[in-house]
Design an enzyme around this catalytic site. Structure first.
Site, PDB file in Angstrom:
ATOM      1  N   GLU A   1     -36.801  -1.950 -32.111  1.00  0.00           N
ATOM      2  CA  GLU A   1     -36.595  -1.181 -33.142  1.00  0.00           C
ATOM      3  C   GLU A   1     -36.979  -0.445 -33.461  1.00  0.00           C
ATOM      4  O   GLU A   1     -38.824  -0.007 -33.286  1.00  0.00           O
ATOM      5  CB  GLU A   1     -36.740  -2.459 -33.692  1.00  0.00           C
TER       6      GLU A   1
ATOM      7  N   SER B   1     -49.133  -2.411 -38.127  1.00  0.00           N
ATOM      8  CA  SER B   1     -47.589  -1.973 -38.580  1.00  0.00           C
ATOM      9  C   SER B   1     -47.507  -0.287 -39.040  1.00  0.00           C
ATOM     10  O   SER B   1     -48.461   0.262 -39.743  1.00  0.00           O
ATOM     11  CB  SER B   1     -46.813  -3.069 -38.915  1.00  0.00           C
TER      12      SER B   1
ATOM     13  N   ARG C   1     -67.324   9.699 -27.847  1.00  0.00           N
ATOM     14  CA  ARG C   1     -67.508  11.585 -27.483  1.00  0.00           C
ATOM     15  C   ARG C   1     -67.895  11.263 -26.493  1.00  0.00           C
ATOM     16  O   ARG C   1     -66.831  12.738 -25.176  1.00  0.00           O
ATOM     17  CB  ARG C   1     -68.150  12.361 -28.357  1.00  0.00           C
TER      18      ARG C   1
ATOM     19  N   GLY D   1     -52.830  -1.421 -33.178  1.00  0.00           N
ATOM     20  CA  GLY D   1     -52.628  -1.867 -34.389  1.00  0.00           C
ATOM     21  C   GLY D   1     -51.341  -1.704 -35.989  1.00  0.00           C
ATOM     22  O   GLY D   1     -51.165  -3.000 -35.429  1.00  0.00           O
TER      23      GLY D   1
ATOM     24  N   HIS E   1     -48.783  -9.625 -31.560  1.00  0.00           N
ATOM     25  CA  HIS E   1     -48.186  -8.144 -32.350  1.00  0.00           C
ATOM     26  C   HIS E   1     -48.110  -6.978 -31.468  1.00  0.00           C
ATOM     27  O   HIS E   1     -49.756  -6.472 -31.956  1.00  0.00           O
ATOM     28  CB  HIS E   1     -48.188  -8.244 -33.917  1.00  0.00           C
TER      29      HIS E   1
ATOM     30  N   ILE F   1     -48.131   2.492 -37.556  1.00  0.00           N
ATOM     31  CA  ILE F   1     -48.665   3.597 -36.958  1.00  0.00           C
ATOM     32  C   ILE F   1     -48.342   3.814 -35.426  1.00  0.00           C
ATOM     33  O   ILE F   1     -49.361   5.168 -35.297  1.00  0.00           O
ATOM     34  CB  ILE F   1     -50.504   3.079 -36.544  1.00  0.00           C
ATOM     35  N   GLY F   2     -47.298   3.803 -35.519  1.00  0.00           N
ATOM     36  CA  GLY F   2     -46.488   4.223 -34.364  1.00  0.00           C
ATOM     37  C   GLY F   2     -46.290   3.553 -33.050  1.00  0.00           C
ATOM     38  O   GLY F   2     -46.517   4.612 -32.087  1.00  0.00           O
ATOM     39  N   LYS F   3     -46.427   2.575 -32.560  1.00  0.00           N
ATOM     40  CA  LYS F   3     -46.258   2.248 -31.794  1.00  0.00           C
ATOM     41  C   LYS F   3     -45.558   2.209 -30.570  1.00  0.00           C
ATOM     42  O   LYS F   3     -45.510   2.506 -29.853  1.00  0.00           O
ATOM     43  CB  LYS F   3     -47.353   0.493 -31.410  1.00  0.00           C
ATOM     44  N   SER F   4     -44.201   1.537 -31.696  1.00  0.00           N
ATOM     45  CA  SER F   4     -43.065   1.888 -31.068  1.00  0.00           C
ATOM     46  C   SER F   4     -42.582   2.975 -30.334  1.00  0.00           C
ATOM     47  O   SER F   4     -42.129   3.461 -29.381  1.00  0.00           O
ATOM     48  CB  SER F   4     -42.325   1.201 -31.877  1.00  0.00           C
TER      49      SER F   4
ATOM     50  N   ASP G   1     -43.573  -5.051 -29.695  1.00  0.00           N
ATOM     51  CA  ASP G   1     -43.818  -5.153 -30.543  1.00  0.00           C
ATOM     52  C   ASP G   1     -44.068  -6.830 -30.645  1.00  0.00           C
ATOM     53  O   ASP G   1     -44.840  -7.200 -31.432  1.00  0.00           O
ATOM     54  CB  ASP G   1     -42.646  -5.216 -31.518  1.00  0.00           C
TER      55      ASP G   1
END
Lengths: 343, 88
Positions: A218, A172, A259, A170, A155, A174-177, A194
């Protein structure tokens, strides 16, 4: 929890390659001709190596890699020719006791009757190729190595950013797509969204898209979209080496993030260490530009430039120089030369 | 407000790695944290500000901390300096 996305992939392996699949897929490229009946194509190849059965032909079968593809080149063929029909009958009567997945004649050599008879009787496919033995063996090894490579379906999303294969993992939502879509819009190339098929080939980890989903995505609120039809064929590619893993995490005030860039982290993927960065994400934060910068920084590292190390050396040099400098020059270096204003 | 004078005793001074450790403490603090070095003043929550000082071995820096967790932050920073940033 964070590293589980990456390390807890189930590793799968294919157990066999049907000779029919091999033949149909590569008959053109390898100039293959089937010399036995169609039913023999149901034989299964279970080892990713080839074998030249020279010693076995001479009668030494104490050690015989019979489970591999048996390749007869001009040397083996000339030896069989020298034996005459009676000699060959004896040889193949002995070898028939060893199950073999496939025999191949290279250089378009004509098959001997005795070999053909053994293959037909035991349902072993016999193929002839126009390729030379080394050519065939090299190509076959490549094909088999890819076929039998350990793989995972994960995934994640994979994008080619400036030529760097960036794998996004990461939770689902979290804004990958959304990040992937943003990158595509900026001219980068989608490999898979996905779900990524990850294979290990040699020391490289290769990602590719699922053949059914291909480059559909999607997007919540819109539904399924087709990337190459929306953005053009240049917006996609099918296969890419994974060179950087980007783990997106919901930003947490308690977590510590890298950092200085001096400490490089790696994730072990199918036994290969791949560089990894953890990027904190908060609502509305745009990670597209950060992605591009990470890709460029990675390109610099691949070209032998490590800015974090260079910068650190610069600070250490500045400390070292202090003892030998007057306060004026320190002031000058801290605030810049004012005459530059009038240039 | 807490003022804490800390000697830099590690071998390489406050280069990138120690600076990263300092901001790891200060960015988790609720207090404002300033770092003074000679005539220079810097925001101790910014790694570039801290590195810019190039505080060399044998020098001293002063932390000026103001806020509800000032004592705790000062103690943590002191411990970090005393441990020589785990360098040796």
């Amino acid at each position: 929890m964070s590293s589980k996305h990456i390390l807890d992939w189930d590793v799968n392996k294919k157990h066999f390659l049907l000779v029919r699949d091999f033949y149909e897929r590569y008959r053109g490229e390898m100039n293959l001709v089937l010399l036995t009946g169609d039913a023999t194509l149901d034989s299964k190849i279970a080892e990713k190596m080839t074998h030249r059965p020279g010693l076995a032909l001479t009668g030494f079968t104490d050690v015989y890699s019979n489970r591999r593809i048996q390749v007869l080149g001009s040397t083996e063929w000339a030896y069989l020719e020298s034996l005459g029909p009676e000699g060959r009958k004896l040889v193949f009567a002995k070898l028939a006791r060893f199950p073999t997945p496939l025999w191949v004649l290279t250089h378009s050599l004509p098959p001997h009757e005795e070999l053909l008879a053994m293959c037909e009787q035991y349902g072993i496919p016999l193929l002839r190729t126009k390729l030379g033995t080394q050519e065939f063996v090299t190509l076959a090894h490549r094909i088999l190595a890819e076929w039998f490579a350990p793989y995972s379906d994960i995934h994640a999303s994979l994008v080619d950013v400036y030529g760097v294969g960036m794998l996004y993992v990461g939770d689902s939502n979290i804004g990958k797509s959304e990040c992937v879509l943003d990158l595509v819009e900026r001219g980068h190339r989608l490999v898979a969204d996905d779900s990524v098929r990850v294979r290990r080939i040699g020391d490289a980890v290769i990602g590719s898209c699922n053949s059914i989903v291909e480059h559909h995505m999607e997007i919540r609120g819109i539904g399924v979209i087709d990337i190459p039809r929306l953005f053009g064929i240049h917006a996609v590619r099918r296969v890419k080496k994974i060179e950087l893993i980007v783990e997106l995490q919901f930003w947490s005030p308690d977590a510590s993030y890298e950092r200085t860039g001096l400490d490089e982290k790696f994730a072990n993927v199918l036994g290969v260490d791949v560089p990894k960065v953890v990027i904190p994400v908060s609502p509305g934060k745009n990670i597209t530009v950060i992605s591009e910068v990470m890709a460029m920084n990675q390109l610099m590292k691949l070209n032998g430039v490590n800015v974090a190390q260079e910068f650190n050396a610069r600070i250490i040099q500045a400390m070292h120089d202090k003892g030998r400098r007057s306060p004026e020059s320190e002031l000058g270096s801290a605030f810049g030369r004012t005459d530059e204003l009038y240039e | 407000m807490v003022k804490r004078v800390l000697p830099v005793t590690n071998r390489l001074g406050i280069h990138a790695r120690p600076a990263g450790m300092i901001v790891d403490i200060t960015t988790h603090a609720k207090s404002d944290v300033q770092i003074h070095y000679g005539d220079l003043r810097a925001n101790a929550k910014s790694i570039l500000n801290v590195m810019m000082l190039a505080a060399e071995p044998g020098s001293e820096v002063t932390f000026v901390i103001e806020g509800e967790d000032e004592e705790r932050v000062a103690d943590e920073l002191q411990k970090l300096f005393e441990n020589r940033f785990n360098e040796d």
